[in-house]
Design a protein around this motif. Structure first.
Motif, PDB file in Angstrom:
ATOM      1  N   GLN A  72       7.285  36.563 -21.904  1.00 55.67           N
ATOM      2  CA  GLN A  72       5.889  36.139 -21.899  1.00 55.67           C
ATOM      3  C   GLN A  72       4.924  37.286 -21.650  1.00 55.67           C
ATOM      4  N   GLY A  73       5.421  38.439 -21.229  1.00 53.44           N
ATOM      5  CA  GLY A  73       4.540  39.570 -20.990  1.00 53.44           C
ATOM      6  C   GLY A  73       4.007  39.555 -19.574  1.00 53.44           C
ATOM      7  N   PRO A  74       3.223  40.574 -19.244  1.00 51.01           N
ATOM      8  CA  PRO A  74       2.731  40.692 -17.870  1.00 51.01           C
ATOM      9  C   PRO A  74       1.689  39.620 -17.552  1.00 51.01           C
ATOM     10  N   ALA A  75       1.611  39.304 -16.274  1.00 45.85           N
ATOM     11  CA  ALA A  75       0.588  38.358 -15.829  1.00 45.85           C
ATOM     12  C   ALA A  75      -0.788  39.024 -15.938  1.00 45.85           C
ATOM     13  N   ILE A  76      -1.790  38.219 -16.221  1.00 44.07           N
ATOM     14  CA  ILE A  76      -3.150  38.735 -16.355  1.00 44.07           C
ATOM     15  C   ILE A  76      -3.923  38.348 -15.110  1.00 44.07           C
ATOM     16  N   SER A  77      -4.584  39.314 -14.520  1.00 41.36           N
ATOM     17  CA  SER A  77      -5.332  39.056 -13.282  1.00 41.36           C
ATOM     18  C   SER A  77      -6.468  38.068 -13.545  1.00 41.36           C
ATOM     19  N   PRO A  78      -6.911  37.356 -12.519  1.00 42.28           N
ATOM     20  CA  PRO A  78      -8.025  36.418 -12.693  1.00 42.28           C
ATOM     21  C   PRO A  78      -9.294  37.101 -13.223  1.00 42.28           C
ATOM     22  N   GLU A  79      -9.537  38.340 -12.807  1.00 41.54           N
ATOM     23  CA  GLU A  79     -10.717  39.066 -13.296  1.00 41.54           C
ATOM     24  C   GLU A  79     -10.612  39.312 -14.801  1.00 41.54           C
ATOM     25  N   ASN A  80      -9.427  39.752 -15.236  1.00 40.41           N
ATOM     26  CA  ASN A  80      -9.224  39.990 -16.671  1.00 40.41           C
ATOM     27  C   ASN A  80      -9.226  38.687 -17.458  1.00 40.41           C
ATOM     28  N   GLN A 106     -11.083  36.123 -16.811  1.00 38.51           N
ATOM     29  CA  GLN A 106     -12.491  35.774 -17.002  1.00 38.51           C
ATOM     30  C   GLN A 106     -13.144  36.665 -18.057  1.00 38.51           C
ATOM     31  N   LYS A 107     -12.806  37.956 -18.032  1.00 40.46           N
ATOM     32  CA  LYS A 107     -13.340  38.870 -19.054  1.00 40.46           C
ATOM     33  C   LYS A 107     -12.891  38.443 -20.449  1.00 40.46           C
ATOM     34  N   LEU A 108     -11.601  38.092 -20.570  1.00 39.62           N
ATOM     35  CA  LEU A 108     -11.081  37.639 -21.861  1.00 39.62           C
ATOM     36  C   LEU A 108     -11.793  36.378 -22.324  1.00 39.62           C
ATOM     37  N   GLN A 109     -11.973  35.438 -21.406  1.00 42.66           N
ATOM     38  CA  GLN A 109     -12.652  34.189 -21.761  1.00 42.66           C
ATOM     39  C   GLN A 109     -14.064  34.464 -22.261  1.00 42.66           C
ATOM     40  N   ASP A 110     -14.770  35.343 -21.571  1.00 47.26           N
ATOM     41  CA  ASP A 110     -16.140  35.681 -21.978  1.00 47.26           C
ATOM     42  C   ASP A 110     -16.165  36.343 -23.353  1.00 47.26           C
ATOM     43  N   ILE A 111     -15.236  37.258 -23.584  1.00 50.24           N
ATOM     44  CA  ILE A 111     -15.172  37.956 -24.874  1.00 50.24           C
ATOM     45  C   ILE A 111     -14.822  36.971 -25.984  1.00 50.24           C
ATOM     46  N   PHE A 112     -13.828  36.096 -25.748  1.00 52.91           N
ATOM     47  CA  PHE A 112     -13.457  35.104 -26.764  1.00 52.91           C
ATOM     48  C   PHE A 112     -14.634  34.200 -27.109  1.00 52.91           C
ATOM     49  N   GLU A 113     -15.356  33.754 -26.094  1.00 49.98           N
ATOM     50  CA  GLU A 113     -16.506  32.875 -26.346  1.00 49.98           C
ATOM     51  C   GLU A 113     -17.598  33.598 -27.128  1.00 49.98           C
ATOM     52  N   LYS A 116     -13.522  44.436 -33.811  1.00 48.90           N
ATOM     53  CA  LYS A 116     -14.461  44.725 -32.725  1.00 48.90           C
ATOM     54  C   LYS A 116     -14.052  44.009 -31.448  1.00 48.90           C
ATOM     55  N   MET A 117     -13.641  42.749 -31.591  1.00 49.44           N
ATOM     56  CA  MET A 117     -13.218  41.986 -30.429  1.00 49.44           C
ATOM     57  C   MET A 117     -11.983  42.625 -29.794  1.00 49.44           C
ATOM     58  N   GLU A 139     -12.376  46.664 -22.066  1.00 47.51           N
ATOM     59  CA  GLU A 139     -12.753  45.954 -20.844  1.00 47.51           C
ATOM     60  C   GLU A 139     -11.573  45.627 -19.930  1.00 47.51           C
ATOM     61  N   THR A 140     -10.402  45.367 -20.531  1.00 43.53           N
ATOM     62  CA  THR A 140      -9.277  44.894 -19.723  1.00 43.53           C
ATOM     63  C   THR A 140      -8.061  45.814 -19.751  1.00 43.53           C
TER      64      THR A 140
END
Length: 158
Positions: free
Chosen positions: A35-43, A45-52, A106-107, A114-115
């Motif tokens: 499954q790969g490495p765990a993603i920190s809660p901060e990352n 949130q950054k991913l969610q913001d970028i996806f949106e 770009k995304m 960012e992450t």
């Protein structure tokens, strides 16, 4: 076979299937392997913001792609299609796919910046990790235009 030997044989068959089902782990089977490495809660949130942010830009392009595909399909099925009209629709679809692909690049770059996470690139029109994504597997149902593993996806190893 008599009943005394049939019951233990059936129990053995059932246990064999159960053992195989339990041993089958990994992605898609309820396991957590690969499954790969765990993603920190901060990352996260950054991913969610970028996806949106990018979904708001990509959604109209996907809607346009759907409309163009339906228009092309209807035209071809009608039997009234002329070469120039088909060519123009295919050209519009290609331009649309290029726009989606550029936004996706770009995304991906923004996610990495960012992450620090590397976001895989897939074929521009198949979404994230679609049938021809970075898995290296050919798309299902490939036909005349099959271009090897990756199905001609940008960045795929053909």
């Amino acid at each position: 076979m008599n009943r005394k030997s049939l019951i233990p044989l059936m129990a053995l068959v059932v246990l064999s299937f159960a053992a195989v089902a339990i041993a089958k782990g990994g992605p898609g089977y309820g396991g957590a392997q690969g499954q790969g490495p765990a993603i920190s809660p901060e990352n996260q949130q950054k991913l969610q913001d970028i996806f949106e942010k990018y979904d708001a830009k990509m959604h109209p392009l996907r809607e346009e792609k759907w409309r163009l595909n339906k228009e092309l399909d209807a035209l071809v099925r009608s039997g009234q299609a002329d070469k120039e009209t088909i060519h123009n629709l295919v050209e519009d679809l290609s331009k649309n796919r290029d726009k989606i692909y550029e936004l996706h690049k770009k995304m991906s770059a923004e996610i990495e910046k960012e992450t620090g996470l590397v976001f895989p690139m897939g074929k521009p029109d198949c979404g994230f990790g679609g049938p021809c994504g970075s898995s290296g597997h050919p798309p299902m149902g490939h036909g005349r235009n099959f271009k090897g593993p990756g199905g001609g996806c940008p960045g795929a190893q053909n």
